[in-house]
Every structure is written in C-alpha cells, then in structure tokens.
Enzyme design. Structure first.
Site, PDB file in Angstrom:
ATOM      1  N   TYR A   1       0.849  -1.202   0.000  1.00 40.48           N
ATOM      2  CA  TYR A   1       0.000   0.000   0.000  1.00 40.48           C
ATOM      3  C   TYR A   1       0.872   1.234   0.000  1.00 40.48           C
ATOM      4  O   TYR A   1       1.845   1.304   0.759  1.00 40.48           O
ATOM      5  CB  TYR A   1      -0.891   0.026   1.251  1.00 40.48           C
TER       6      TYR A   1
ATOM      7  N   GLU B   1      -0.417   4.859  -0.339  1.00 42.55           N
ATOM      8  CA  GLU B   1      -1.177   6.104  -0.497  1.00 42.55           C
ATOM      9  C   GLU B   1      -0.253   7.296  -0.311  1.00 42.55           C
ATOM     10  O   GLU B   1       0.563   7.333   0.617  1.00 42.55           O
ATOM     11  CB  GLU B   1      -2.333   6.146   0.503  1.00 42.55           C
TER      12      GLU B   1
ATOM     13  N   ASP C   1      -7.261  14.480 -24.457  1.00 47.66           N
ATOM     14  CA  ASP C   1      -7.361  13.056 -24.106  1.00 47.66           C
ATOM     15  C   ASP C   1      -6.743  12.275 -25.262  1.00 47.66           C
ATOM     16  O   ASP C   1      -7.386  12.080 -26.300  1.00 47.66           O
ATOM     17  CB  ASP C   1      -8.824  12.671 -23.887  1.00 47.66           C
TER      18      ASP C   1
ATOM     19  N   THR D   1      -4.631   6.876 -21.358  1.00 50.46           N
ATOM     20  CA  THR D   1      -4.449   5.527 -20.836  1.00 50.46           C
ATOM     21  C   THR D   1      -3.062   5.069 -21.278  1.00 50.46           C
ATOM     22  O   THR D   1      -2.421   5.706 -22.108  1.00 50.46           O
ATOM     23  CB  THR D   1      -5.518   4.557 -21.371  1.00 50.46           C
TER      24      THR D   1
ATOM     25  N   LYS E   1      -3.061   1.382 -24.844  1.00 48.80           N
ATOM     26  CA  LYS E   1      -3.508   1.311 -26.248  1.00 48.80           C
ATOM     27  C   LYS E   1      -2.265   1.345 -27.145  1.00 48.80           C
ATOM     28  O   LYS E   1      -1.471   0.400 -27.089  1.00 48.80           O
ATOM     29  CB  LYS E   1      -4.514   2.442 -26.514  1.00 48.80           C
TER      30      LYS E   1
ATOM     31  N   ARG F   1      -2.824  -1.925 -18.350  1.00 52.31           N
ATOM     32  CA  ARG F   1      -4.060  -1.136 -18.230  1.00 52.31           C
ATOM     33  C   ARG F   1      -3.893  -0.152 -17.089  1.00 52.31           C
ATOM     34  O   ARG F   1      -3.833  -0.538 -15.922  1.00 52.31           O
ATOM     35  CB  ARG F   1      -5.250  -2.053 -17.968  1.00 52.31           C
TER      36      ARG F   1
HETATM   37  N1  DSN Z   1     -12.980   1.702 -24.414  1.00 51.39           N
HETATM   38  C1  DSN Z   1     -12.010   2.534 -25.080  1.00 51.39           C
HETATM   39  C2  DSN Z   1     -12.010   2.312 -26.548  1.00 51.39           C
HETATM   40  O1  DSN Z   1     -12.237   1.182 -26.953  1.00 51.39           O
HETATM   41  O2  DSN Z   1     -11.756   3.216 -27.307  1.00 51.39           O
HETATM   42  C3  DSN Z   1     -12.191   3.947 -24.736  1.00 51.39           C
HETATM   43  O3  DSN Z   1     -12.261   4.059 -23.370  1.00 51.39           O
END
Ligand code: DSN
Length: 425
Positions: A60, A62, A206, A232, A235, A241
């Site tokens: 942990y 925090e 974003d 994120t 991707k 993730r």
């Molecule tokens: N779920 C993602 C996507 O597939 O683009 C976006 O959050």
C-alpha cells in the site's frame, strides 16, 4: 470444471486453480490465433507482463514519493519516480501523475481539479467519436456537470472548428476536452487551444488512443497547447491497463490532489512498474519505427478497403484507426462484427456520425492496426486483411458460415507465422 488444456507456463496457477488457469490459456490461444483489429487494444511485451505480475502489488502506498501514509516505501518510491521521470522525458512535460487506475478515473480527476458540480463542460459527443467521460449524458461527467457537445460535419466527417468556437464562446465551459475514441484524423491541438484560451477554459487533450503515436513521433504532440494531457497506457503506448495525467507545473498540485486524495486510494504499484517499463520501451528508436508502421498499415488498409467499395468516415485515416460505415453494404455493424469474430477477425461495432441506428445496434465497425503491427505485420499484408474484412462482411450479409470458417483458417495461418508478444507459441 472446464476441459480446456492447462497452460504449462503458469504452473502455480494451474496447480492451484486449474479452472481459472484453463481460461487464461484459452484466452492466450484466442489472442494468438486471431487477427485483433480493435484499435484500443494491443499486445504488451513479456517485460511489461512480468512487471505487472510482481510483488509490488503487495504494498500500500497512499500518497506520493517521499510523502506516503505508509512506511516501507524505499523501493516503491523509486519505481514511481522512474515512471514519472520517463513520462516527463518521453512526452516533454513538466509534471506527470502515473497513479490513475484507468482513463475514466483520470478524466474524473481532471473535472475534480478544475470544475464544480453543475459547471458547464464541453467535449465531443460520444456517437460522433468522443468518449463517455467527455460530458456525455449517461456518464457521471454528463450528470454531475452540464455537458455541451460538439461533433463532426456531416459532409466531411471532420471537426468544424467554427462550430466548436461558437459553442465554446456561447456556453463558456470550464473545461474543454479534445480527443476521443473513434477519430481517424489528426487532432489539431493548436486550434483547440486557441478556442479554449478565448473561452477561458482549461484544455484537456485526451490522447488515450494516440499516446503511442505521439511518443513515436507519428502524430503531433499536444505539448505545449493543452493545459492537461490525459492518457491511458494500454492502447498504442503498449503498456499495462492504467493511465497518466500530465500537465504544466502550474497545474501539478491541483492534478495530484485530485487523483489522491480526491478520487483514489492506494496506487496499483505493479501497474506503475509496468508503466515504467512500457515508457522505457517507448523511448527506444524501435518504438518510433513501430508508431510509424502502425500509421502506414492503417493508411494501406484504408486504401485497400476503399478499393473494395467500403465507406470510411472522413474518407480514410491519418492515424491507427478506421471507422467503417456499412450502410451501403446492407449489413448492420453488429451483424458484421459478430460474423467477423467467427472468422477470427476481431473488431467492434460502433456508431458512425449521424447514425440513424441505435448505439447497441449501429451502422459501423471500428478497426485499427496497433495489434497487428505489434506482431510484425506490414503494409504488404493489408490487402489480405482488407480481403478478409470484405469477404467476412459479404458472408455476414449472405449468412455463409462456411466462408467465415475458411477465412478463420487463413487468418490462423498468417497469425502462426507472426507470434504474438508475451504469448508462448
Ligand atoms: N474503451 C475505449 C475504446 O475502446 O476506445 C475507450 O475508453
């Protein structure tokens, strides 16, 4: 108990929980044998996988490095500092917070930092290619805040900056989001920044979908235009993730305070470690080649699809993603996506701008090239990919299950020749 085979490379898992281990093994085979075209997915490296599965998750933490609420942080602090330093260097930003659990909590933290409940916020409408958390009605961001939404032009499929500017000046949002989940074209961060400045709004880029392209120099950077960059890490960036928020120094305190203690508790240290590894991988010259190959593959695939008479939103792509409107092919997106899945070609059904159909049964499918590029497929393979999509959509329309099985075998052959990172043969 399932009768699926057990993966030999997970011996402890197989011994302790064979049912679960068999499911993991089956998923590995599925990811290895199929052509994965969902543009938000990818394959992480073995190194990222290993970092994700470490004892760091026993801890942990925090707080932030040097300012924790738990003792015993001497190594965890170093891990988080590594990730932060690598994010700052890779994206050229003053400040990085690597703790958000995923993209939606990261975006919520941005609202917490810069807006009050009831304030007006602005983003691209979900059915136009935006994201739920950009103020769309069914999301907390569209119910706790007053979401106003822009779209793309019906005739071009492109963002109309006159419309965005008029809306921003009329509505005076506190926060403007640019970026989205189904945008096949380059995002003009400078144009958004000018509008945000005029409207007195905080501009949030974003870049979840295109973070890897930005890191690899295959898409313009939102630095220095955006006040905050949200992304994120799983991707095009090819990490675990997770998510990151990056910003100029002036916003660092507000962002950090919003993530912890504003929204989250303890960071997921094993994910932070895997993010650090992914950022290290993304800083290598080979990642630049990867990012440019993703775009080259998408462009080649778009050309091959256009040649087969498909309608592509905006007429093509500048990035990793292609949005296909199947109306002229007489097949609903969901029917096509499910048929293609049976053919070993994994896509997702998706709304297209001004879609007359419902989101759960829309007109389009969304595809992209990050995963296939991670397996080493190049532009020379895109004719075959377009052909499988074409034949698969045709088979969906004609109800030809045999044709789908034939495609599945052809796909499996090509995939066998291009092993998936992180998955034993
Ligand atoms: N779920 C993602 C996507 O597939 O683009 C976006 O959050």
């Amino acid at each position: 108990m399932t009768s699926l085979p057990l993966p030999a490379h997970h011996p402890a898992l197989a011994a302790t929980d064979p049912e679960l281990a068999a499911l993991v093994g089956a998923e590995e085979r599925l990811q290895a044998d199929t052509l994965r075209l969902i543009p938000s997915e990818n394959y992480v490296s073995q190194a990222v996988l290993e970092a994700s599965g470490t004892v760091l998750q026993n801890k942990y933490s925090e707080g932030y490095p040097g300012r924790r609420y738990y003792e015993g942080q001497r190594h965890i602090d170093q891990v988080e500092l590594l990730a932060i330093g690598r994010a700052k260097a890779l994206f050229g930003v003053d400040h990085a917070n690597v703790q958000p659990y995923s993209g939606s909590p990261a975006n919520l933290a941005v609202y917490l930092a810069f807006a009050q409940p009831g304030d007006t916020v602005m983003g691209m409408a979900l059915p136009m290619g935006g994201h739920l958390t950009h103020g769309w009605g069914v999301s907390a961001t569209g119910t706790w805040f007053r979401g106003v939404q822009y779209g793309v032009r019906r005739d071009t499929g492109l963002i109309d900056f006159d419309e965005v500017r008029d809306l921003a000046l009329k509505e005076r949002p506190k926060v403007i989001f640019c970026g989205g989940t189904a945008l096949p074209r380059t995002i003009d961060f400078a144009a958004f920044a000018e509008i945000a400045r005029e409207a007195g709004a905080v501009l949030v880029a974003d870049v979840a979908h295109i973070a890897g392209l930005i890191a690899g120099g295959a898409h313009p950077s939102p630095v220095p235009h955006a006040d905050v960059i949200s992304t994120t890490t799983h991707k095009t960036l090819r990490g675990p993730r997770g998510a990151m928020l990056m910003c100029r120094e002036e916003h660092a305190k507000a962002i950090d305070k919003a993530v912890f203690p504003g929204l989250q508790g303890g960071p997921h240290n094993q994910t932070t470690a895997a993010i650090a590894v992914a950022l290290h991988e993304a800083s290598r010259p080979s990642f630049r080649d990867y990012a440019h190959a993703v775009v080259a593959n998408a462009r080649a695939l778009a050309e091959a699809l256009l040649a087969r008479g498909f309608d592509l939103v905006s007429g093509g792509t500048d990035n990793h993603l292609i949005l296909m409107d199947l109306t002229s092919k007489d097949v609903p997106g969901k029917v096509a996506a499910k048929a293609l899945d049976r053919a070993g070609v994994v896509v997702n059904y998706n709304t297209v701008p001004y879609d007359p159909r419902k989101p759960f049964d829309p007109s389009g499918i969304r595809i992209g090239t990050p995963s296939l590029t991670s397996r080493g497929l190049g532009t020379q393979h895109m004719t075959a990919v377009a052909d499988w999509i074409d034949r698969g959509v045709g088979a969906a329309r004609d109800g030809d299950e045999d044709a789908l099985l034939t495609i599945r075998a052809e796909v499996a052959d090509l995939m066998a020749a291009h092993p998936a990172p992180g998955i034993p043969a």
